[in-house]
Design a protein around this motif. Structure first.
Motif, PDB file in Angstrom:
ATOM      1  N   TRP A  29       0.851  -1.190   0.000  1.00 50.48           N
ATOM      2  CA  TRP A  29       0.000   0.000   0.000  1.00 50.48           C
ATOM      3  C   TRP A  29       0.885   1.237   0.000  1.00 50.48           C
ATOM      4  N   VAL A  30       0.678   2.101  -0.975  1.00 49.96           N
ATOM      5  CA  VAL A  30       1.353   3.395  -1.023  1.00 49.96           C
ATOM      6  C   VAL A  30       0.290   4.432  -0.698  1.00 49.96           C
ATOM      7  N   THR A  31       0.382   4.969   0.508  1.00 47.72           N
ATOM      8  CA  THR A  31      -0.696   5.764   1.111  1.00 47.72           C
ATOM      9  C   THR A  31      -1.995   4.948   1.034  1.00 47.72           C
ATOM     10  N   THR A  32      -2.955   5.350   0.197  1.00 43.23           N
ATOM     11  CA  THR A  32      -4.228   4.624   0.136  1.00 43.23           C
ATOM     12  C   THR A  32      -4.372   3.770  -1.122  1.00 43.23           C
ATOM     13  N   THR A  33      -3.281   3.587  -1.846  1.00 45.53           N
ATOM     14  CA  THR A  33      -3.343   2.870  -3.125  1.00 45.53           C
ATOM     15  C   THR A  33      -2.651   1.516  -3.036  1.00 45.53           C
ATOM     16  N   PRO A  34      -3.352   0.420  -3.323  1.00 41.18           N
ATOM     17  CA  PRO A  34      -2.695  -0.892  -3.367  1.00 41.18           C
ATOM     18  C   PRO A  34      -1.995  -1.081  -4.705  1.00 41.18           C
ATOM     19  N   ILE A  35      -0.784  -1.611  -4.654  1.00 47.17           N
ATOM     20  CA  ILE A  35       0.013  -1.832  -5.861  1.00 47.17           C
ATOM     21  C   ILE A  35       0.644  -3.217  -5.784  1.00 47.17           C
ATOM     22  N   MET A 167      12.527  15.708 -11.946  1.00 46.91           N
ATOM     23  CA  MET A 167      11.647  14.572 -12.220  1.00 46.91           C
ATOM     24  C   MET A 167      11.852  13.468 -11.190  1.00 46.91           C
ATOM     25  N   ALA A 168      13.102  13.279 -10.775  1.00 46.40           N
ATOM     26  CA  ALA A 168      13.385  12.277  -9.745  1.00 46.40           C
ATOM     27  C   ALA A 168      12.700  12.651  -8.434  1.00 46.40           C
ATOM     28  N   GLN A 169      12.786  13.918  -8.062  1.00 44.30           N
ATOM     29  CA  GLN A 169      12.098  14.373  -6.863  1.00 44.30           C
ATOM     30  C   GLN A 169      10.593  14.166  -6.983  1.00 44.30           C
ATOM     31  N   ASN A 170      10.065  14.515  -8.158  1.00 46.84           N
ATOM     32  CA  ASN A 170       8.629  14.400  -8.362  1.00 46.84           C
ATOM     33  C   ASN A 170       8.162  12.957  -8.258  1.00 46.84           C
ATOM     34  N   SER A 171       8.976  12.008  -8.762  1.00 46.28           N
ATOM     35  CA  SER A 171       8.588  10.597  -8.708  1.00 46.28           C
ATOM     36  C   SER A 171       8.451  10.127  -7.268  1.00 46.28           C
ATOM     37  N   VAL A 172       9.318  10.635  -6.382  1.00 45.45           N
ATOM     38  CA  VAL A 172       9.259  10.244  -4.978  1.00 45.45           C
ATOM     39  C   VAL A 172       8.097  10.933  -4.274  1.00 45.45           C
ATOM     40  N   TYR A 173       7.990  12.238  -4.444  1.00 51.33           N
ATOM     41  CA  TYR A 173       6.937  12.982  -3.773  1.00 51.33           C
ATOM     42  C   TYR A 173       5.544  12.553  -4.242  1.00 51.33           C
ATOM     43  N   SER A 174       5.428  12.257  -5.551  1.00 53.88           N
ATOM     44  CA  SER A 174       4.124  11.865  -6.085  1.00 53.88           C
ATOM     45  C   SER A 174       3.632  10.571  -5.465  1.00 53.88           C
ATOM     46  N   SER A 175       4.565   9.707  -5.055  1.00 51.96           N
ATOM     47  CA  SER A 175       4.173   8.420  -4.474  1.00 51.96           C
ATOM     48  C   SER A 175       3.435   8.584  -3.151  1.00 51.96           C
ATOM     49  N   VAL A 176       3.578   9.769  -2.524  1.00 56.94           N
ATOM     50  CA  VAL A 176       2.867  10.026  -1.267  1.00 56.94           C
ATOM     51  C   VAL A 176       1.956  11.250  -1.404  1.00 56.94           C
ATOM     52  N   GLY A 177       1.601  11.575  -2.658  1.00 53.13           N
ATOM     53  CA  GLY A 177       0.648  12.645  -2.898  1.00 53.13           C
ATOM     54  C   GLY A 177       1.173  14.043  -2.738  1.00 53.13           C
ATOM     55  N   LEU A 178       2.507  14.228  -2.820  1.00 55.27           N
ATOM     56  CA  LEU A 178       3.089  15.557  -2.605  1.00 55.27           C
ATOM     57  C   LEU A 178       3.857  16.053  -3.831  1.00 55.27           C
ATOM     58  N   GLY A 179       3.477  15.573  -5.017  1.00 55.17           N
ATOM     59  CA  GLY A 179       4.194  15.945  -6.230  1.00 55.17           C
ATOM     60  C   GLY A 179       4.219  17.437  -6.483  1.00 55.17           C
ATOM     61  N   PHE A 180       3.195  18.158  -6.019  1.00 58.49           N
ATOM     62  CA  PHE A 180       3.122  19.607  -6.251  1.00 58.49           C
ATOM     63  C   PHE A 180       4.294  20.358  -5.620  1.00 58.49           C
ATOM     64  N   LEU A 181       4.950  19.759  -4.613  1.00 59.78           N
ATOM     65  CA  LEU A 181       6.068  20.437  -3.941  1.00 59.78           C
ATOM     66  C   LEU A 181       7.283  20.609  -4.851  1.00 59.78           C
ATOM     67  N   THR A 182       7.351  19.816  -5.934  1.00 59.65           N
ATOM     68  CA  THR A 182       8.516  19.908  -6.822  1.00 59.65           C
ATOM     69  C   THR A 182       8.336  20.955  -7.911  1.00 59.65           C
TER      70      THR A 182
END
Length: 444
Positions: A29-35, A167-182
């Motif tokens: 589970w990545v936050t609320t998403t099962p993968i 893009m590397a930062q965005n890939s990490v932040y997006s996994s926890v719903g924080l992609g906008f921070l990049t």
């Protein structure tokens, strides 16, 4: 803040996860998403070959949705199929053969640059490889040369470096719903600059080749093909820009890291480097004027070396697919529509169940024919598998071989950096936490 995600621990964490569940396939589970995450070859074979998994995993590729680099990499299947067909002639056999003079010129330029660095102790070889790799990509894809060392070239290199980092930062932040921070002002400025760069290259290309779809000696650049697709109503202007830029970024990044990793591993294993050198010298005893396609089959040991380097350092460490409909993952296991399946290639290539107790050791003998025959075909997938594999893998393979053959014939590499101290970080492509510096010696 990015450091808190401990990117240097990602691979070891994934490995421990498989060990703990005692299975090669599991659900996280990545936050609320099962993968689903899997390194099970038979599951990978099904996912990469099934028409039910032709869409890319939404969350894994979220960082590509920046308006500059996406295109074929992330397009949904209904757009991906016609787009791939439109640009596939660029990577067709005859067109790649026509690029061999450019591949050789690029290899000679890299060699001369490294010769000038010889005898000066440990040097940044990767910077040289990236610089000339980008130059080759722009030349073959856009039909335009940007002179290495010019102010424009330095601006382009800096912009690409910022893009990959963000893009590397965005890939990490997006996994926890924080992609906008990049989405920093610097990132937005870089994206704008790169879009304008591609537009300028397109205009330059149009002005030089307005009456022809062909490049020199029958070569077709990607830009020619995308403009032709626009004339036929298959692409719009935005498609032309994005597909051109995506191919530049993807080809130069993957080719550069593949060559660098191979040289690093050879520098750390001098006995293997010497055996590869002897094979190259046996084919070119008097030095190299040019490397031709027919020469490729003359280096069986070097092919094993390259495959082993790409096993331990795959340019793309993670790939992912997404179920188009509710479908079967394996017999008895059904997953819902839009379920994402992640395949960590880096971990797949190092599982002891697949590669033996010394899976982490650099050993080209892993690719002896008799050893290949013992393994599942999907235990190794340096450039992915199936219809949505890396479209540019042949381009990468050929440029890598021409470069490596040329460099090994004239240069010897060494380093004090220890193999055991290498730490890889998952970014857009595989990245070193600390890039080993190399010493260069010119062979007689």
């Amino acid at each position: 803040m990015l450091n808190h995600f401990r990117l240097d621990k990602v691979y070891s964490t994934v490995s421990r996860g498989f060990d703990e569940i005692k299975s090669l396939t599991g659900c996280v589970w990545v936050t609320t998403t099962p993968i689903i995450i899997t390194v099970e070859p038979e599951v990978i074979k099904h996912v990469t070959s099934s028409p039910e998994f032709l869409n890319k995993a939404r969350d894994l590729y979220a960082h590509f949705n920046n308006g500059v680099i996406n295109g074929l990499i992330v397009n949904p299947v209904n757009k991906w199929k016609p787009d791939r067909k439109a640009i596939s002639p660029f990577l067709g056999h005859n067109n790649l053969m026509s690029f061999f003079p450019l591949f050789n010129d690029n290899a000679k330029n890299v060699k001369q640059k490294l010769i000038a660095m010889a005898g000066r102790g440990e040097q940044d070889v990767y910077g040289v490889i990236k610089a000339y790799g980008l130059q080759l990509s722009i030349l073959t894809i856009m039909g335009t040369k940007i002179d290495e060392g010019s102010d424009k070239y330095k601006e382009v290199m800096n912009a690409f470096n910022i893009l990959v980092h963000r893009m590397a930062q965005n890939s990490v932040y997006s996994s926890v719903g924080l992609g906008f921070l990049t989405l920093t002002p610097e990132y937005k400025k870089t994206l704008k600059y790169l879009r304008e760069l591609v537009r300028d290259l397109i205009k330059e290309n149009l002005s030089l080749k307005a009456e022809s779809d062909e490049y020199e000696d029958g070569q077709q650049t990607l830009i020619n093909l995308t403009l032709k697709a626009m004339e036929q109503g298959l692409f719009d202007a935005n498609d032309v820009e994005i597909e051109s830029f995506t191919m530049i970024a993807a080809s130069y990044e993957t080719s550069a890291i593949a060559l660098y990793s191979t040289i690093v591993l050879l520098a750390m294993h001098p006995e293997i480097q010497e055996r590869a050198f002897e094979e190259v010298r046996s084919v070119f005893p008097d030095g190299i004027t040019s490397v031709e396609y027919d020469d490729m089959k003359k280096f069986p040991y070097l092919d094993m070396v390259i495959a082993e380097a790409l096993r331990l350092a795959p340019p793309i460490p993670y790939i992912g697919r997404q179920a188009i409909n509710e479908t079967e993952l394996r017999p008895g296991v059904t997953i819902p529509k839009e379920m994402q399946v992640i395949m960590p290639i880096y971990e797949l290539h190092r599982r002891k169940e697949l590669w033996g107790p010394e899976a982490a050791r650099f050993n080209p003998d892993n690719f002896l024919p008799e050893n290949i025959a013992k393994r599942h075909p999907c235990a190794y997938m340096a450039f992915s598998k199936g219809p949505r594999n890396c479209i540019g893998f042949r381009y990468a393979e050929l440029t890598l071989r021409v470069l490596l053959i040329t460099l090994l014939r004239s240069l010897k590499f060494s380093t004090t950096f220890k193999y055991a101290d290498i730490v890889f970080i998952p970014k857009v492509t595989l990245t070193y936490k600390e890039e080993p510096l190399l010493s260069i010696e010119v062979r007689a």
